[in-house]
Write an enzyme that holds these catalytic residues in place. Sequence first.
Site, PDB file in Angstrom:
ATOM      1  N   PHE A   1      59.304 -57.753 -42.649  1.00 46.69           N
ATOM      2  CA  PHE A   1      60.722 -57.410 -42.818  1.00 46.69           C
ATOM      3  C   PHE A   1      61.201 -56.433 -41.730  1.00 46.69           C
ATOM      4  CE2 PHE A   1      63.341 -54.192 -45.407  1.00 46.69           C
ATOM      5  CZ  PHE A   1      64.556 -54.704 -44.986  1.00 46.69           C
TER       6      PHE A   1
ATOM      7  N   GLU B   1      50.046 -53.653 -46.040  1.00 50.17           N
ATOM      8  CA  GLU B   1      50.412 -54.189 -47.351  1.00 50.17           C
ATOM      9  C   GLU B   1      51.461 -53.224 -47.874  1.00 50.17           C
ATOM     10  OE1 GLU B   1      49.588 -56.902 -48.945  1.00 50.17           O
ATOM     11  OE2 GLU B   1      48.154 -57.636 -47.472  1.00 50.17           O
TER      12      GLU B   1
ATOM     13  N   THR C   1      43.680 -52.991 -45.302  1.00 51.09           N
ATOM     14  CA  THR C   1      44.653 -53.061 -44.190  1.00 51.09           C
ATOM     15  C   THR C   1      45.221 -51.684 -43.847  1.00 51.09           C
ATOM     16  OG1 THR C   1      45.288 -55.367 -44.375  1.00 51.09           O
ATOM     17  CG2 THR C   1      46.990 -53.852 -43.633  1.00 51.09           C
TER      18      THR C   1
ATOM     19  N   THR D   1      55.953 -43.934 -44.954  1.00 52.64           N
ATOM     20  CA  THR D   1      56.891 -44.012 -46.065  1.00 52.64           C
ATOM     21  C   THR D   1      57.129 -42.645 -46.712  1.00 52.64           C
ATOM     22  OG1 THR D   1      57.133 -44.932 -48.297  1.00 52.64           O
ATOM     23  CG2 THR D   1      54.898 -44.637 -47.518  1.00 52.64           C
TER      24      THR D   1
ATOM     25  N   GLU E   1      57.046 -42.316 -49.776  1.00 54.89           N
ATOM     26  CA  GLU E   1      56.288 -42.315 -51.034  1.00 54.89           C
ATOM     27  C   GLU E   1      55.058 -41.419 -50.971  1.00 54.89           C
ATOM     28  OE1 GLU E   1      55.740 -45.969 -53.070  1.00 54.89           O
ATOM     29  OE2 GLU E   1      57.708 -46.734 -52.520  1.00 54.89           O
TER      30      GLU E   1
ATOM     31  N   LYS F   1      60.924 -57.638 -53.383  1.00 57.19           N
ATOM     32  CA  LYS F   1      61.458 -56.277 -53.465  1.00 57.19           C
ATOM     33  C   LYS F   1      62.800 -56.290 -54.193  1.00 57.19           C
ATOM     34  CE  LYS F   1      57.955 -54.981 -50.902  1.00 57.19           C
ATOM     35  NZ  LYS F   1      57.872 -55.102 -49.475  1.00 57.19           N
TER      36      LYS F   1
ATOM     37  N   TYR G   1      63.212 -52.326 -64.298  1.00 55.04           N
ATOM     38  CA  TYR G   1      62.036 -51.667 -64.878  1.00 55.04           C
ATOM     39  C   TYR G   1      62.450 -50.416 -65.666  1.00 55.04           C
ATOM     40  CZ  TYR G   1      59.206 -54.270 -61.344  1.00 55.04           C
ATOM     41  OH  TYR G   1      58.603 -55.218 -60.545  1.00 55.04           O
TER      42      TYR G   1
ATOM     43  N   ASP H   1      58.130 -50.922 -67.857  1.00 55.20           N
ATOM     44  CA  ASP H   1      58.155 -50.117 -66.632  1.00 55.20           C
ATOM     45  C   ASP H   1      56.924 -50.379 -65.761  1.00 55.20           C
ATOM     46  OD1 ASP H   1      59.214 -48.336 -64.856  1.00 55.20           O
ATOM     47  OD2 ASP H   1      59.154 -46.602 -66.187  1.00 55.20           O
TER      48      ASP H   1
ATOM     49  N   PRO I   1      53.676 -49.089 -63.993  1.00 55.20           N
ATOM     50  CA  PRO I   1      52.789 -47.946 -64.266  1.00 55.20           C
ATOM     51  C   PRO I   1      52.909 -46.891 -63.163  1.00 55.20           C
ATOM     52  CG  PRO I   1      51.584 -50.031 -64.434  1.00 55.20           C
ATOM     53  CD  PRO I   1      52.938 -50.358 -63.870  1.00 55.20           C
TER      54      PRO I   1
ATOM     55  N   HIS J   1      55.394 -45.108 -62.286  1.00 54.65           N
ATOM     56  CA  HIS J   1      56.647 -45.315 -61.547  1.00 54.65           C
ATOM     57  C   HIS J   1      57.257 -43.981 -61.083  1.00 54.65           C
ATOM     58  CE1 HIS J   1      60.663 -47.802 -61.654  1.00 54.65           C
ATOM     59  NE2 HIS J   1      60.364 -47.351 -60.449  1.00 54.65           N
TER      60      HIS J   1
HETATM   61  P1  NAD Z   1      56.232 -56.353 -44.979  1.00 50.07           P
HETATM   62  O1  NAD Z   1      55.296 -56.485 -46.117  1.00 50.07           O
HETATM   63  O2  NAD Z   1      57.530 -57.070 -45.019  1.00 50.07           O
HETATM   64  O3  NAD Z   1      55.512 -56.790 -43.621  1.00 50.07           O
HETATM   65  C1  NAD Z   1      54.185 -56.437 -43.336  1.00 50.07           C
HETATM   66  C2  NAD Z   1      53.738 -57.257 -42.132  1.00 50.07           C
HETATM   67  O4  NAD Z   1      52.402 -56.841 -41.791  1.00 50.07           O
HETATM   68  C3  NAD Z   1      53.673 -58.768 -42.408  1.00 50.07           C
HETATM   69  O5  NAD Z   1      54.211 -59.482 -41.328  1.00 50.07           O
HETATM   70  C4  NAD Z   1      52.180 -59.046 -42.539  1.00 50.07           C
HETATM   71  O6  NAD Z   1      51.812 -60.360 -42.167  1.00 50.07           O
HETATM   72  C5  NAD Z   1      51.594 -58.010 -41.600  1.00 50.07           C
HETATM   73  N1  NAD Z   1      50.213 -57.645 -41.941  1.00 50.07           N
HETATM   74  C6  NAD Z   1      49.724 -57.334 -43.171  1.00 50.07           C
HETATM   75  N2  NAD Z   1      48.404 -57.086 -43.090  1.00 50.07           N
HETATM   76  C7  NAD Z   1      48.064 -57.228 -41.784  1.00 50.07           C
HETATM   77  C8  NAD Z   1      46.839 -57.076 -41.059  1.00 50.07           C
HETATM   78  N3  NAD Z   1      45.706 -56.746 -41.686  1.00 50.07           N
HETATM   79  N4  NAD Z   1      46.848 -57.286 -39.732  1.00 50.07           N
HETATM   80  C9  NAD Z   1      47.998 -57.636 -39.085  1.00 50.07           C
HETATM   81  N5  NAD Z   1      49.174 -57.811 -39.713  1.00 50.07           N
HETATM   82  C10 NAD Z   1      49.202 -57.592 -41.051  1.00 50.07           C
HETATM   83  O7  NAD Z   1      56.451 -54.780 -44.794  1.00 50.07           O
HETATM   84  P2  NAD Z   1      57.767 -53.989 -44.372  1.00 50.07           P
HETATM   85  O8  NAD Z   1      58.599 -53.760 -45.569  1.00 50.07           O
HETATM   86  O9  NAD Z   1      58.350 -54.622 -43.182  1.00 50.07           O
HETATM   87  O10 NAD Z   1      57.114 -52.568 -43.977  1.00 50.07           O
HETATM   88  C11 NAD Z   1      56.644 -52.346 -42.658  1.00 50.07           C
HETATM   89  C12 NAD Z   1      56.065 -50.948 -42.581  1.00 50.07           C
HETATM   90  O11 NAD Z   1      57.058 -49.995 -42.922  1.00 50.07           O
HETATM   91  C13 NAD Z   1      54.905 -50.690 -43.535  1.00 50.07           C
HETATM   92  O12 NAD Z   1      53.957 -49.899 -42.878  1.00 50.07           O
HETATM   93  C14 NAD Z   1      55.529 -49.931 -44.691  1.00 50.07           C
HETATM   94  O13 NAD Z   1      54.590 -49.076 -45.304  1.00 50.07           O
HETATM   95  C15 NAD Z   1      56.613 -49.147 -43.966  1.00 50.07           C
HETATM   96  N6  NAD Z   1      57.799 -48.792 -44.757  1.00 50.07           N
HETATM   97  C16 NAD Z   1      58.488 -49.763 -45.428  1.00 50.07           C
HETATM   98  C17 NAD Z   1      59.656 -49.422 -46.113  1.00 50.07           C
HETATM   99  C18 NAD Z   1      60.468 -50.458 -46.860  1.00 50.07           C
HETATM  100  O14 NAD Z   1      61.410 -50.093 -47.553  1.00 50.07           O
HETATM  101  N7  NAD Z   1      60.171 -51.746 -46.742  1.00 50.07           N
HETATM  102  C19 NAD Z   1      60.098 -48.103 -46.108  1.00 50.07           C
HETATM  103  C20 NAD Z   1      59.346 -47.131 -45.427  1.00 50.07           C
HETATM  104  C21 NAD Z   1      58.207 -47.505 -44.738  1.00 50.07           C
HETATM  105  O1  DAU Z   2      60.344 -45.648 -50.430  1.00 51.55           O
HETATM  106  C1  DAU Z   2      59.873 -46.498 -49.429  1.00 51.55           C
HETATM  107  C2  DAU Z   2      59.164 -47.672 -50.052  1.00 51.55           C
HETATM  108  O2  DAU Z   2      60.179 -48.510 -50.598  1.00 51.55           O
HETATM  109  C3  DAU Z   2      58.311 -48.458 -49.073  1.00 51.55           C
HETATM  110  O3  DAU Z   2      57.281 -47.632 -48.604  1.00 51.55           O
HETATM  111  C4  DAU Z   2      57.718 -49.695 -49.744  1.00 51.55           C
HETATM  112  O4  DAU Z   2      57.000 -50.472 -48.798  1.00 51.55           O
HETATM  113  C5  DAU Z   2      58.858 -50.529 -50.305  1.00 51.55           C
HETATM  114  O5  DAU Z   2      58.335 -51.637 -50.997  1.00 51.55           O
HETATM  115  C6  DAU Z   2      59.720 -49.686 -51.227  1.00 51.55           C
HETATM  116  O6  DAU Z   2      58.984 -49.323 -52.424  1.00 51.55           O
HETATM  117  P1  DAU Z   2      59.690 -49.349 -53.874  1.00 51.55           P
HETATM  118  O7  DAU Z   2      58.631 -49.462 -54.889  1.00 51.55           O
HETATM  119  O8  DAU Z   2      60.649 -48.214 -54.011  1.00 51.55           O
HETATM  120  O9  DAU Z   2      60.561 -50.707 -53.711  1.00 51.55           O
HETATM  121  P2  DAU Z   2      60.840 -51.907 -54.723  1.00 51.55           P
HETATM  122  O10 DAU Z   2      61.877 -52.772 -54.087  1.00 51.55           O
HETATM  123  O11 DAU Z   2      59.578 -52.570 -55.184  1.00 51.55           O
HETATM  124  O12 DAU Z   2      61.484 -51.182 -55.972  1.00 51.55           O
HETATM  125  C7  DAU Z   2      62.639 -50.366 -55.843  1.00 51.55           C
HETATM  126  C8  DAU Z   2      62.916 -49.765 -57.211  1.00 51.55           C
HETATM  127  O13 DAU Z   2      63.353 -50.817 -58.091  1.00 51.55           O
HETATM  128  C9  DAU Z   2      61.702 -49.150 -57.872  1.00 51.55           C
HETATM  129  O14 DAU Z   2      62.117 -47.990 -58.599  1.00 51.55           O
HETATM  130  C10 DAU Z   2      61.203 -50.222 -58.835  1.00 51.55           C
HETATM  131  C11 DAU Z   2      62.482 -50.952 -59.221  1.00 51.55           C
HETATM  132  N1  DAU Z   2      62.356 -52.394 -59.498  1.00 51.55           N
HETATM  133  C12 DAU Z   2      61.726 -53.169 -58.575  1.00 51.55           C
HETATM  134  C13 DAU Z   2      61.597 -54.534 -58.766  1.00 51.55           C
HETATM  135  C14 DAU Z   2      60.880 -55.393 -57.747  1.00 51.55           C
HETATM  136  C15 DAU Z   2      62.912 -52.958 -60.629  1.00 51.55           C
HETATM  137  O15 DAU Z   2      63.503 -52.233 -61.463  1.00 51.55           O
HETATM  138  N2  DAU Z   2      62.789 -54.305 -60.826  1.00 51.55           N
HETATM  139  C16 DAU Z   2      62.143 -55.129 -59.937  1.00 51.55           C
HETATM  140  O16 DAU Z   2      62.045 -56.357 -60.185  1.00 51.55           O
END
Ligand code: NAD
Ligand code: DAU
Length: 383
Positions: free
Chosen positions: A30, A107, A123, A152, A154, A216, A234, A317, A319, A321
Amino acid sequence: MSRDNAKGTPGAGAGPFRNSTILVTGGAGFIGSNFIRTVLSRDDFRGTIVNYDKLTYAGNLSSLVDVEAKHGGSKYFFERGDICDGNKLREVIGRHNITVIVHFAAESHVDRSITGPAAFVETNINGTFQLLETAREVWNKRQDVRFHHVSTDEVYGSLGPTGSFLETTPYDPRSPYSASKAASDHLVRAYYHTYGLPVTLSNCSNNYGPFHFPEKLIPLMILNALEGKPLPVYGDGQNVRDWLYVVDHCEAVWSIVEQGRAGETYNVGGECERKNIEVVLSLCDTLDRLCPVTANPRLAGRKDLGSYRDLITYVADRPGHDRRYAINCDKIKSELGWKQRHTFETGLRETVQWYLDNRAWVDTVRSGEYLKWLDQNYSKRSS
Ligand code: NAD
Ligand code: DAU
């Protein structure tokens, strides 16, 4: 520092890495795919990007077809590989003469880390370790290089009703996902202090926007709503997240790569706190405007639905959370001149419209494995 730029790309100035060959790990995910598009569309970027990705369930080259068509074989290359594979990393970094690594691969889904933590340890911890070791070996004490680690908010744990995370907030991760990201952050800092590897780190809040995998919250709710499926909130829906439009995050990462000080951490956030239930209600209202229930052919005959809000369902919810996240991003704003360019309202509208316009992408990424996992996860969560 100035964000002035005659051609409208933020952060323009005398950046040291705009002619470099950059390895982006996780570039098919993403944020990684949005980052590649953002950097390659900058007028002042003259370098090359190598996307290194294992293509797990979350990695999709369909998120980069426009980039491949425009820059493939010239400014953009794809290498399929695992960050845990040191030999492959060494070969790719050497062959492309990589001088900058931007490390997104991970991941990333908290729910998956609860049902299957092993892949997160492998990973996020071992993979980051392999990448650091390879960079240390290949770069051999060079200082004209850069390793940026994307992390992150988190890792800082869960907040009470007030306050926000600073770069100096002690780590307190509470899920296997955040614990594995915390471990990787510690390793990155250790390589700076112990070996002098020029690193930077960013800890960002929740992203949303185009190409977001539909496990997500935001994309899951949009797609479920359009298909007339329940919208699973949740717990009590009162958990708070700080939302940032993904392109704003990508610009922040690029500004750190170009202007950030080695060894430093920068928090990145939306300064946009919303309770989960508020997000879901806003999504329903946006969908009611852009694609009303009565005009949605998939919902023909659903007399029970006056609005998408009627699909909201409270479920068990998650676990452990975390209750509330909020980022203080004053440091990146004052030091590097970055700021968010999207409000939640404009970002959410653009995101909903993107999912309405890009059904083919949705169908491509929803593989059989994805549907099986979704089914297993939510069958355990009935309210
Ligand atoms: P994502 O899950 O959408 O993408 C992860 C990518 O990494 C995928 O393309 C996957 O194929 C690749 N990947 C996974 N394991 C791998 C491996 N062993 N070797 C090579 N490639 C591998 O994740 P995202 O939401 O784009 O997040 C990207 C980064 O940003 C992560 O490090 C995540 O912790 C961080 N982050 C995400 C968010 C968010 O809201 N999505 C917020 C803050 C930080
Ligand atoms: O804060 C940054 C993080 O945000 C990133 O590091 C993670 O990679 C990213 O996945 C995200 O984590 P969250 O757990 O916050 O995102 P998620 O979209 O899974 O959930 C957002 C909130 O919504 C969380 O409080 C759980 C809730 N939720 C999520 C899902 C998937 C629901 O209530 N229902 C749902 O079906």
